[in-house]
Design a protein around this motif. Structure first.
Motif, PDB file in Angstrom:
ATOM      1  N   ALA A 341       2.479  -1.463   5.312  1.00  0.00           N
ATOM      2  CA  ALA A 341       3.105  -1.296   6.630  1.00  0.00           C
ATOM      3  C   ALA A 341       4.557  -1.775   6.593  1.00  0.00           C
ATOM      4  O   ALA A 341       5.446  -1.135   7.164  1.00  0.00           O
ATOM      5  CB  ALA A 341       2.312  -2.055   7.687  1.00  0.00           C
ATOM      6  N   ILE A 342       4.817  -2.894   5.907  1.00  0.00           N
ATOM      7  CA  ILE A 342       6.184  -3.416   5.819  1.00  0.00           C
ATOM      8  C   ILE A 342       7.083  -2.411   5.086  1.00  0.00           C
ATOM      9  O   ILE A 342       8.193  -2.112   5.527  1.00  0.00           O
ATOM     10  CB  ILE A 342       6.187  -4.797   5.111  1.00  0.00           C
ATOM     11  CG1 ILE A 342       5.590  -5.845   6.064  1.00  0.00           C
ATOM     12  CG2 ILE A 342       7.599  -5.199   4.678  1.00  0.00           C
ATOM     13  CD1 ILE A 342       5.440  -7.237   5.467  1.00  0.00           C
ATOM     14  N   ALA A 343       6.565  -1.866   3.984  1.00  0.00           N
ATOM     15  CA  ALA A 343       7.346  -0.881   3.221  1.00  0.00           C
ATOM     16  C   ALA A 343       7.583   0.382   4.044  1.00  0.00           C
ATOM     17  O   ALA A 343       8.678   0.954   4.042  1.00  0.00           O
ATOM     18  CB  ALA A 343       6.632  -0.549   1.917  1.00  0.00           C
ATOM     19  N   GLN A 344       6.550   0.810   4.774  1.00  0.00           N
ATOM     20  CA  GLN A 344       6.703   2.001   5.623  1.00  0.00           C
ATOM     21  C   GLN A 344       7.704   1.734   6.752  1.00  0.00           C
ATOM     22  O   GLN A 344       8.467   2.634   7.135  1.00  0.00           O
ATOM     23  CB  GLN A 344       5.363   2.392   6.236  1.00  0.00           C
ATOM     24  CG  GLN A 344       4.462   3.175   5.303  1.00  0.00           C
ATOM     25  CD  GLN A 344       3.247   3.688   6.057  1.00  0.00           C
ATOM     26  OE1 GLN A 344       2.663   2.975   6.879  1.00  0.00           O
ATOM     27  NE2 GLN A 344       2.855   4.912   5.796  1.00  0.00           N
ATOM     28  N   GLY A 345       7.682   0.532   7.300  1.00  0.00           N
ATOM     29  CA  GLY A 345       8.628   0.177   8.360  1.00  0.00           C
ATOM     30  C   GLY A 345      10.060   0.291   7.861  1.00  0.00           C
ATOM     31  O   GLY A 345      10.928   0.838   8.537  1.00  0.00           O
ATOM     32  N   ARG A 369      14.804   5.334  -2.503  1.00  0.00           N
ATOM     33  CA  ARG A 369      14.350   4.001  -2.889  1.00  0.00           C
ATOM     34  C   ARG A 369      13.254   3.507  -1.928  1.00  0.00           C
ATOM     35  O   ARG A 369      12.261   2.920  -2.356  1.00  0.00           O
ATOM     36  CB  ARG A 369      15.570   3.056  -2.869  1.00  0.00           C
ATOM     37  CG  ARG A 369      15.289   1.612  -3.165  1.00  0.00           C
ATOM     38  CD  ARG A 369      15.054   1.364  -4.647  1.00  0.00           C
ATOM     39  NE  ARG A 369      14.499   0.018  -4.848  1.00  0.00           N
ATOM     40  CZ  ARG A 369      13.278  -0.220  -5.312  1.00  0.00           C
ATOM     41  NH1 ARG A 369      12.483   0.757  -5.677  1.00  0.00           N
ATOM     42  NH2 ARG A 369      12.843  -1.452  -5.441  1.00  0.00           N
ATOM     43  N   ALA A 370      13.448   3.780  -0.641  1.00  0.00           N
ATOM     44  CA  ALA A 370      12.471   3.343   0.369  1.00  0.00           C
ATOM     45  C   ALA A 370      11.132   4.062   0.179  1.00  0.00           C
ATOM     46  O   ALA A 370      10.068   3.459   0.330  1.00  0.00           O
ATOM     47  CB  ALA A 370      13.014   3.573   1.775  1.00  0.00           C
ATOM     48  N   VAL A 371      11.199   5.351  -0.186  1.00  0.00           N
ATOM     49  CA  VAL A 371       9.964   6.102  -0.457  1.00  0.00           C
ATOM     50  C   VAL A 371       9.239   5.487  -1.649  1.00  0.00           C
ATOM     51  O   VAL A 371       8.020   5.279  -1.628  1.00  0.00           O
ATOM     52  CB  VAL A 371      10.265   7.607  -0.713  1.00  0.00           C
ATOM     53  CG1 VAL A 371       9.025   8.340  -1.208  1.00  0.00           C
ATOM     54  CG2 VAL A 371      10.796   8.270   0.554  1.00  0.00           C
ATOM     55  N   GLU A 372      10.029   5.174  -2.702  1.00  0.00           N
ATOM     56  CA  GLU A 372       9.443   4.548  -3.898  1.00  0.00           C
ATOM     57  C   GLU A 372       8.755   3.225  -3.562  1.00  0.00           C
ATOM     58  O   GLU A 372       7.690   2.901  -4.080  1.00  0.00           O
ATOM     59  CB  GLU A 372      10.550   4.218  -4.909  1.00  0.00           C
ATOM     60  CG  GLU A 372      10.820   5.298  -5.928  1.00  0.00           C
ATOM     61  CD  GLU A 372      12.090   4.960  -6.705  1.00  0.00           C
ATOM     62  OE1 GLU A 372      12.295   3.780  -7.038  1.00  0.00           O
ATOM     63  OE2 GLU A 372      12.888   5.894  -6.931  1.00  0.00           O
ATOM     64  N   MET A 373       9.400   2.455  -2.682  1.00  0.00           N
ATOM     65  CA  MET A 373       8.851   1.134  -2.342  1.00  0.00           C
ATOM     66  C   MET A 373       7.509   1.247  -1.623  1.00  0.00           C
ATOM     67  O   MET A 373       6.633   0.384  -1.783  1.00  0.00           O
ATOM     68  CB  MET A 373       9.851   0.347  -1.496  1.00  0.00           C
ATOM     69  CG  MET A 373      10.907  -0.331  -2.353  1.00  0.00           C
ATOM     70  SD  MET A 373      12.391  -0.772  -1.429  1.00  0.00           S
ATOM     71  CE  MET A 373      11.778  -2.020  -0.335  1.00  0.00           C
ATOM     72  N   ARG A 378       1.640   0.460  -2.200  1.00  0.00           N
ATOM     73  CA  ARG A 378       0.272   0.998  -2.270  1.00  0.00           C
ATOM     74  C   ARG A 378      -0.407   0.602  -3.566  1.00  0.00           C
ATOM     75  O   ARG A 378      -1.567   0.216  -3.577  1.00  0.00           O
ATOM     76  CB  ARG A 378       0.296   2.527  -2.172  1.00  0.00           C
ATOM     77  CG  ARG A 378       0.428   2.968  -0.773  1.00  0.00           C
ATOM     78  CD  ARG A 378       0.098   4.426  -0.542  1.00  0.00           C
ATOM     79  NE  ARG A 378       0.335   4.647   0.859  1.00  0.00           N
ATOM     80  CZ  ARG A 378       1.240   5.480   1.353  1.00  0.00           C
ATOM     81  NH1 ARG A 378       1.945   6.237   0.560  1.00  0.00           N
ATOM     82  NH2 ARG A 378       1.413   5.558   2.653  1.00  0.00           N
ATOM     83  N   GLU A 379       0.353   0.716  -4.672  1.00  0.00           N
ATOM     84  CA  GLU A 379      -0.232   0.378  -5.973  1.00  0.00           C
ATOM     85  C   GLU A 379      -0.646  -1.083  -6.047  1.00  0.00           C
ATOM     86  O   GLU A 379      -1.643  -1.427  -6.659  1.00  0.00           O
ATOM     87  CB  GLU A 379       0.781   0.670  -7.081  1.00  0.00           C
ATOM     88  CG  GLU A 379       0.648   2.079  -7.640  1.00  0.00           C
ATOM     89  CD  GLU A 379       1.806   2.413  -8.553  1.00  0.00           C
ATOM     90  OE1 GLU A 379       2.238   1.526  -9.311  1.00  0.00           O
ATOM     91  OE2 GLU A 379       2.287   3.569  -8.489  1.00  0.00           O
ATOM     92  N   GLU A 380       0.161  -1.958  -5.426  1.00  0.00           N
ATOM     93  CA  GLU A 380      -0.111  -3.390  -5.503  1.00  0.00           C
ATOM     94  C   GLU A 380      -1.083  -3.866  -4.443  1.00  0.00           C
ATOM     95  O   GLU A 380      -1.361  -5.061  -4.345  1.00  0.00           O
ATOM     96  CB  GLU A 380       1.206  -4.160  -5.350  1.00  0.00           C
ATOM     97  CG  GLU A 380       2.120  -4.003  -6.533  1.00  0.00           C
ATOM     98  CD  GLU A 380       3.456  -4.705  -6.325  1.00  0.00           C
ATOM     99  OE1 GLU A 380       4.241  -4.732  -7.282  1.00  0.00           O
ATOM    100  OE2 GLU A 380       3.711  -5.208  -5.219  1.00  0.00           O
ATOM    101  N   SER A 381      -1.556  -2.935  -3.647  1.00  0.00           N
ATOM    102  CA  SER A 381      -2.403  -3.301  -2.521  1.00  0.00           C
ATOM    103  C   SER A 381      -3.733  -3.881  -2.996  1.00  0.00           C
ATOM    104  O   SER A 381      -4.417  -3.262  -3.799  1.00  0.00           O
ATOM    105  CB  SER A 381      -2.646  -2.047  -1.692  1.00  0.00           C
ATOM    106  OG  SER A 381      -3.136  -2.406  -0.468  1.00  0.00           O
ATOM    107  N   PRO A 382      -4.104  -5.072  -2.513  1.00  0.00           N
ATOM    108  CA  PRO A 382      -5.338  -5.685  -2.998  1.00  0.00           C
ATOM    109  C   PRO A 382      -6.579  -5.106  -2.338  1.00  0.00           C
ATOM    110  O   PRO A 382      -7.692  -5.357  -2.768  1.00  0.00           O
ATOM    111  CB  PRO A 382      -5.174  -7.149  -2.610  1.00  0.00           C
ATOM    112  CG  PRO A 382      -4.301  -7.121  -1.403  1.00  0.00           C
ATOM    113  CD  PRO A 382      -3.399  -5.936  -1.560  1.00  0.00           C
ATOM    114  N   LEU A 383      -6.409  -4.347  -1.269  1.00  0.00           N
ATOM    115  CA  LEU A 383      -7.564  -3.906  -0.501  1.00  0.00           C
ATOM    116  C   LEU A 383      -7.397  -2.465  -0.046  1.00  0.00           C
ATOM    117  O   LEU A 383      -6.384  -2.111   0.551  1.00  0.00           O
ATOM    118  CB  LEU A 383      -7.697  -4.799   0.738  1.00  0.00           C
ATOM    119  CG  LEU A 383      -8.981  -4.644   1.526  1.00  0.00           C
ATOM    120  CD1 LEU A 383     -10.081  -5.483   0.896  1.00  0.00           C
ATOM    121  CD2 LEU A 383      -8.778  -5.075   2.957  1.00  0.00           C
ATOM    122  N   LYS A 384      -8.378  -1.648  -0.360  1.00  0.00           N
ATOM    123  CA  LYS A 384      -8.397  -0.291   0.174  1.00  0.00           C
ATOM    124  C   LYS A 384      -9.436  -0.262   1.293  1.00  0.00           C
ATOM    125  O   LYS A 384     -10.598  -0.538   1.059  1.00  0.00           O
ATOM    126  CB  LYS A 384      -8.806   0.711  -0.920  1.00  0.00           C
ATOM    127  CG  LYS A 384      -7.701   1.040  -1.890  1.00  0.00           C
ATOM    128  CD  LYS A 384      -6.992   2.322  -1.499  1.00  0.00           C
ATOM    129  CE  LYS A 384      -6.100   2.867  -2.587  1.00  0.00           C
ATOM    130  NZ  LYS A 384      -4.796   2.281  -2.683  1.00  0.00           N
TER     131      LYS A 384
END
Lengths: 413, 86
Positions: A341-345, A369-373, A378-384
Motif C-alpha cells: 500500500a505504501i509503494a502504491q501510494g 521507478r515507482a512502478v518498480e517499487m 510485492r516480492e518482499e511481502s511476508p503475507l499473501k
C-alpha cells in the motif's frame, strides 16, 4: 476548502501519496473517518524474514506516527473524523463532519482500503461476538482485551494472526475452528479447501505462523490427506487449530457464555455435535474485501477478481481510473499488505503529479521507478491474503488495455 | 442450522430464510432481494451482508457468487444528515 489533491483515507497508501505530493509542492488534504491517522498500520507488529537482518521489524504504529508527522511537516492537511460521501470527478469530494461541506480539488485519490467479510453463525448478534479485525483493534490499538476466553471461527491468515496476537496479549484462545458449513461459509467451510489456501499462503509467506503452517500442511498431498483424516487439532503457537471441527452456534442471553461445536466430514458436512465450550467472546473471520462503494458511485466499473479479494475497480498500471483525475491506491485495488500500500501510494502520488503537469520535465523516470517499487514490495511481502493475486493483477491489466483500445481513452500517460 | 433463526442482514434483521423465500418469489439480483426484504438497505448499506446475499442468490440459482452483479452504489455512500445536502 480548496486544494490540488484530495486524498480519501489516511492509511499507509493515502499518507504515502500525500507525502510525495506535498513535498512536490502541491496542496494536499487527507481525509479519514477515524479520529487518528494511520489506518490499519496501527495494529501491526511483526518480523519480515524476507528483509535483510536489521530491517525485519515492522512496527506499524511507529511507521504510522512517522508518516503522518512527515506528511504534516511537508505541508499537507490531515482531517480526521470526517466522512467522504461522494466524489465529484474533476471537482473534488463532499464531506460530512468536517469544517466545510466540500473539498474542491483537481485530482482525487481513493485509498479507502478494505472491510471485513461477514461470517455469520447462529447467535452472532449476541454481545461478545465480533469480527477478527475488531478484536485486533481492541487488543493492539486500544490495549483492551476482547474477552478472557476467546473462540475464533474461520480459518485464514488473518484469523490465525489475530489469534496469535490475542494469546500474546494474555487472552486464553480456546481454539480456531471452521465456520459453520453451509451456503454462507461456502468453500471456507470445507477442510480440504482451507488446507489448500493455508499451504499456498505458506509457500509464499514464511512468517512465523505460516512457517509452522507450512511445515504442517505444505508438504506432500499424502501429508495433507493424513492431516485431513485426523480429528486431532493442529497446533499453532500453542493454540489448537481444528480443521475438522466447526463452531455451529453461539449461545448466551445477555452476552456470550458458550459455543457449540460439531465434527465436520472431509466434504464439509456436520457429522455430529461435538461439545459445548465456555467462552466470553467469539471472533468471526471471513477475510477482507476492497471497500469500493465510493469509487463505484463515481461511475467506475468494478470487475470480479477473487484473487484480489472480490470486486475491484478497473484501473490502469499508473493507478488511474476511467474517471479522469480519480486515482486509486492500497487495498481498494485488491487486498495486499501495508508495505505494498505504501509503494502504491507513492506511485499514485507520482502519477497524480504527472496528471496535473507538475512532475517536471526530465522526471518521467520517477514513474517507472515507482512502478518498480510496487513490484519489489510485492516480492518482499511476508503475507499473501489471497493466493491468486499475481494472476488477477495481470488479468486486470489486460482488461484495462482492452478498455483503452476500445474507448481510445485513458490519455494520461 | 435453522435458517429462520440465522440473521443475515443485521441492520434490518433479515433472516436467511427470508432471503431464500425472496429468491423463490423470483428475485434474481441483489436489487430484487433489497426490494423484497430490505436486506442491504440499513445503516451499513450492505457493507456487511451484500456478499452473503450474493452467496444465497448464487447458490439458489446454481451459479458462482462472483457472477452475481454487485448492487449499484449511490451517493451518499455514508449516513449523513439531510441538512448537509440541502
Amino acid at each position: 476548502m480548496k486544494t490540488d489533491v484530495a486524498i480519501v483515507g489516511a492509511g499507509p497508501a493515502g499518507l504515502s501519496a500525500a507525502l510525495y505530493l506535498a513535498r512536490r509542492g502541491l496542496g494536499v488534504v487527507v481525509l479519514d473517518e477515524y479520529f487518528r491517522a494511520g489506518g490499519r498500520l496501527a495494529g501491526q507488529l511483526y518480523e519480515n524474514p524476507k528483509k535483510p537482518p536489521g530491517q525485519r521489524l515492522w512496527d506499524g504504529k511507529a511507521i504510522a506516527e512517522k508518516l503522518s508527522g512527515d506528511v504534516k511537516k511537508a505541508g499537507a492537511t490531515i482531517l480526521t473524523g470526517v466522512s467522504v460521501w461522494e466524489i465529484a470527478p474533476g471537482s473534488g469530494v463532499f464531506i460530512s463532519g468536517g469544517p466545510c461541506q466540500k473539498i474542491a480539488a483537481k485530482a482525487v485519490l481513493i485509498a479507502t482500503g478494505a472491510a471485513e467479510r461477514a461470517m455469520p453463525v447462529e447467535g452472532w448478534t449476541i454481545p461478545g461476538v465480533m469480527s477478527a479485525g475488531a478484536a485486533q483493534v481492541f487488543a493492539n490499538v486500544h490495549g483492551v482485551l476482547p474477552g478472557r476466553k476467546v473462540v475464533m471461527a474461520g480459518i485464514d491468515p488473518l484469523s490465525i494472526t489475530v489469534a496469535g496476537e490475542l494469546k500474546k496479549a494474555g487472552v486464553e484462545v480456546v481454539g480456531i475452528f471452521l465456520p459453520p458449513p453451509g451456503i454462507l461459509a461456502g468453500s471456507s467451510g470445507l477442510p480440504q479447501w482451507v488446507i489448500g489456501e493455508l499451504s499456498r499462503s505458506a509457500d509464499m509467506a514464511p512468517g512465523t505462523f505460516l512457517k509452522m503452517a507450512g511445515k504442517l500442511f505444505g508438504g506432500s498431498y499424502r501429508e495433507v490427506g493424513a492431516r485431513l483424516c485426523s480429528l486431532a487439532p493442529a497446533n499453532i503457537w500453542g493454540i489448537p487449530l481444528h480443521l475438522r471441527k466447526a463452531v455451529i452456534r453461539v449461545e448466551g442471553e445477555e452476552q456470550v457464555d458458550s459455543v457449540l461445536t460439531a465434527r465436520i466430514s472431509h466434504d464439509g458436512k456436520i457429522e455430529q455435535e461435538d461439545c459445548r465450550i465456555e467462552a466470553d467472546a467469539v471472533c468471526l473471520s471471513g477475510g477482507l474485501y476492497p471497500l469500493t462503494d465510493l469509487i463505484a458511485a463515481a461511475g467506475c466499473p468494478l470487475v470480479s477478481m477473487p484473487g484480489l479479494g472480490g470486486m475491484v475497480p478497473l484501473h490502469g498500471p499508473l493507478l488511474q481510473t476511467q474517471s479522469k483525475g480519480v486515482f486509486l491506491a492500497g487495498s481498494v485495488t485488491g487486498i495486499e499488505g501495508a508495505p505494498v500500500a505504501i509503494a502504491q501510494g507513492h506511485l499514485a502520488g507520482v502519477s497524480i503529479a504527472a496528471f496535473l503537469g507538475r512532475l517536471g520535465k526530465g522526471n518521467r523516470h520517477e514513474l517507472d521507478r515507482a512502478v518498480e517499487m510496487v513490484g519489489q514490495a510485492r516480492e518482499e511481502s511476508p503475507l499473501k491474503f489471497y493466493p491468486g493475486a499475481d494472476g488477477a493483477r495481470k488479468e486486470l491489466a489486460a482488461l484495462w488495455d482492452r478498455w483503452k483500445i476500445n474507448s481510445a481513452g485513458g490519455n494520461y500517460a | 442450522m435453522p435458517d429462520d433463526k440465522l440473521i443475515v442482514c443485521r441492520c434490518e434483521e433479515v433472516t436467511l430464510d427470508e432471503i431464500k423465500k425472496a429468491v423463490k418469489d423470483g428475485a434474481s439480483t441483489v436489487s430484487g432481494i433489497k426490494k423484497r426484504t430490505r436486506a442491504c438497505m440499513g445503516m451499513c448499506q450492505g457493507r456487511v451482508c451484500q456478499s452473503l446475499v450474493k452467496k444465497v442468490l448464487a447458490h439458489e440459482s446454481g451459479n458462482q457468487a462472483d457472477s452475481i452483479e454487485t448492487a449499484t452504489s449511490r451517493s451518499p455512500v455514508r449516513p449523513i444528515q439531510l441538512g448537509e445536502i440541502i
